[in-house]
Design an enzyme around this catalytic site. Structure first.
Site, PDB file in Angstrom:
ATOM      1  N   ASN A 172      -5.330  -8.732  -2.568  1.00 17.95           N
ATOM      2  CA  ASN A 172      -4.835  -7.717  -1.622  1.00 17.95           C
ATOM      3  C   ASN A 172      -5.728  -7.746  -0.378  1.00 17.95           C
ATOM      4  O   ASN A 172      -6.523  -6.843  -0.137  1.00 17.95           O
ATOM      5  CB  ASN A 172      -4.862  -6.340  -2.278  1.00 17.95           C
ATOM      6  CG  ASN A 172      -3.871  -6.234  -3.406  1.00 17.95           C
ATOM      7  OD1 ASN A 172      -2.665  -6.315  -3.197  1.00 17.95           O
ATOM      8  ND2 ASN A 172      -4.380  -6.069  -4.617  1.00 17.95           N
ATOM      9  N   ASP A 218      -7.433  -7.808 -18.520  1.00 15.98           N
ATOM     10  CA  ASP A 218      -7.486  -6.671 -17.604  1.00 15.98           C
ATOM     11  C   ASP A 218      -8.468  -5.628 -18.137  1.00 15.98           C
ATOM     12  O   ASP A 218      -9.470  -5.977 -18.760  1.00 15.98           O
ATOM     13  CB  ASP A 218      -6.074  -6.088 -17.452  1.00 15.98           C
ATOM     14  CG  ASP A 218      -5.808  -5.560 -16.058  1.00 15.98           C
ATOM     15  OD1 ASP A 218      -6.434  -4.550 -15.697  1.00 15.98           O
ATOM     16  OD2 ASP A 218      -4.974  -6.139 -15.339  1.00 15.98           O
ATOM     17  N   HIS A 257      -5.592   0.289 -15.016  1.00 15.04           N
ATOM     18  CA  HIS A 257      -4.921  -0.881 -14.440  1.00 15.04           C
ATOM     19  C   HIS A 257      -4.183  -1.702 -15.490  1.00 15.04           C
ATOM     20  O   HIS A 257      -3.013  -2.083 -15.311  1.00 15.04           O
ATOM     21  CB  HIS A 257      -5.969  -1.736 -13.723  1.00 15.04           C
ATOM     22  CG  HIS A 257      -5.413  -2.792 -12.826  1.00 15.04           C
ATOM     23  ND1 HIS A 257      -5.104  -4.064 -13.260  1.00 15.04           N
ATOM     24  CD2 HIS A 257      -5.127  -2.773 -11.500  1.00 15.04           C
ATOM     25  CE1 HIS A 257      -4.664  -4.785 -12.247  1.00 15.04           C
ATOM     26  NE2 HIS A 257      -4.658  -4.026 -11.167  1.00 15.04           N
ATOM     27  N   SER A 270      -1.102  -6.865  -7.722  1.00 12.81           N
ATOM     28  CA  SER A 270      -1.372  -6.788  -9.161  1.00 12.81           C
ATOM     29  C   SER A 270      -0.100  -6.581  -9.962  1.00 12.81           C
ATOM     30  O   SER A 270       0.002  -7.015 -11.111  1.00 12.81           O
ATOM     31  CB  SER A 270      -2.324  -5.626  -9.466  1.00 12.81           C
ATOM     32  OG  SER A 270      -3.633  -5.928  -9.098  1.00 12.81           O
TER      33      SER A 270
END
Length: 328
Positions: free
Chosen positions: A199, A75, A108, A260
């Site tokens: 998404n 990430d 994130h 996520s």
């Protein structure tokens, strides 16, 4: 998602090597209103609804917390100063700049890490597998962009460092041969890969979630309704992804929604299963783990496997964990 302006510069050809770099864009989700007060988490601990709904506390009570399981969080890095990671955070690697720590300058990665393994203490939140070891693998920059060749290098690092599970809370639109090859190599090495579906608001699932080797996860809310952002297609499981409270990169907490944040719930479940199976001498190969998880799903949507909810919502069932290997 792709960013069109960056794709134009994504193809690199040299005499000896041919690399395809795909820029990955992570959209940071808006802050949601929450019925839970998150302003006092420096002095009290709450149980996130997602962690509670998958029944993780039932295994904690038996001594199963993910201990000894190594999770690579691929990430934007992690905020090393957050008190929720004081016990289980490892150095990991910064693929973008190997001479530096994998610090989170986007936010994130820190949020995802908290869902998986925020410490069980007297403040903040608690992660699904808080006893697991977490290894931040920074492959995204301060804007949430990354390249396929960096992702591939990160996967190779996981193989070399005996990581058990890789969490990839991202998606790209198109198949990529070098990306898929790296994932196949990792799974052949025994690594379990969990990825969030795109998404795309009813569109495609995206990659790596669409690869057969990857466990793909979509998002539902507290009522077990599909998230409006969720795609349709190759989905394996549903998990909490709406109104999720977790750790933020400023050392505090925030409330976000999206696929996520569904994926790390399944990563946490797998870590708990892996510790239990390891304790009693059972194999932790992907096939056996998948079979166990499928036995603990609540069917949602159309009966059986479907393209919206996958096999259903995973709830850890205590009946699947007999006395062996569990502390009482």
């Amino acid at each position: 998602m792709f960013n069109g302006k960056k794709i134009a510069a994504a193809v690199i050809i040299s005499i000896l090597f041919f690399f395809i770099s795909v820029v990955i864009y992570f959209k940071q989700f808006h802050l949601n209103e929450s019925s839970i007060d998150i302003t006092n988490l420096d002095s009290e601990q709450i149980m996130p609804w997602g962690v509670s709904s998958i029944n993780a506390p039932a295994l904690w009570a038996r001594g199963i917390t993910g201990k000894g399981i190594k999770i690579g969080i691929m990430d934007s890095g992690i905020y090393f100063g957050h008190p929720e990671f004081s016990r289980n955070l490892k150095q990991g690697i910064n693929i973008l700049n190997p001479s530096e720590l994998p610090l989170d300058d986007f936010g994130h990665g820190t949020f995802v890490a908290g869902v998986i393994a925020a410490n069980n203490n007297n403040y903040g939140v608690v992660g699904a597998s808080f006893g697991a070891e977490i290894y931040p693998i920074k492959v995204l920059d301060k804007d949430g962009f990354g390249r396929i060749n960096d992702i591939v290098e990160g996967i190779e690092w996981c193989i070399q460092n005996d990581i058990n599970i890789i969490n990839m809370s991202f998606a790209i639109n198109e198949d990529n041969e070098s990306f898929h090859s790296a994932i196949k190599k990792a799974t052949e090495a025994g690594i379990i890969i969990v990825a969030s579906a795109s998404n795309s608001y009813g569109g495609e699932v995206g990659y790596p979630a669409s690869y057969d080797e990857v466990i793909s996860v979509t998002s539902v809310n507290k009522k077990m309704e599909i998230d409006k952002k969720a795609p349709r297609g190759k989905v394996d499981f549903s998990a909490p992804g709406v109104d999720i409270i977790s750790t933020s990169s400023n050392g505090d907490y925030s409330n976000l929604s999206g696929n996520s944040y569904a994926a790390p719930h399944i990563t946490g479940i797998i870590a708990l299963l892996m510790e239990y199976r390891k304790n009693i001498g059972m194999p932790n190969d992907r096939s056996n783990l998948l079979n166990e998880i499928k036995k603990m799903t609540r069917d949602l949507g159309n009966k059986g496997l479907d393209k919206t909810y996958g096999n259903g919502f995973v709830i850890l069932n205590e009946d699947h964990f007999p006395n062996g290997g569990i502390k009482r």
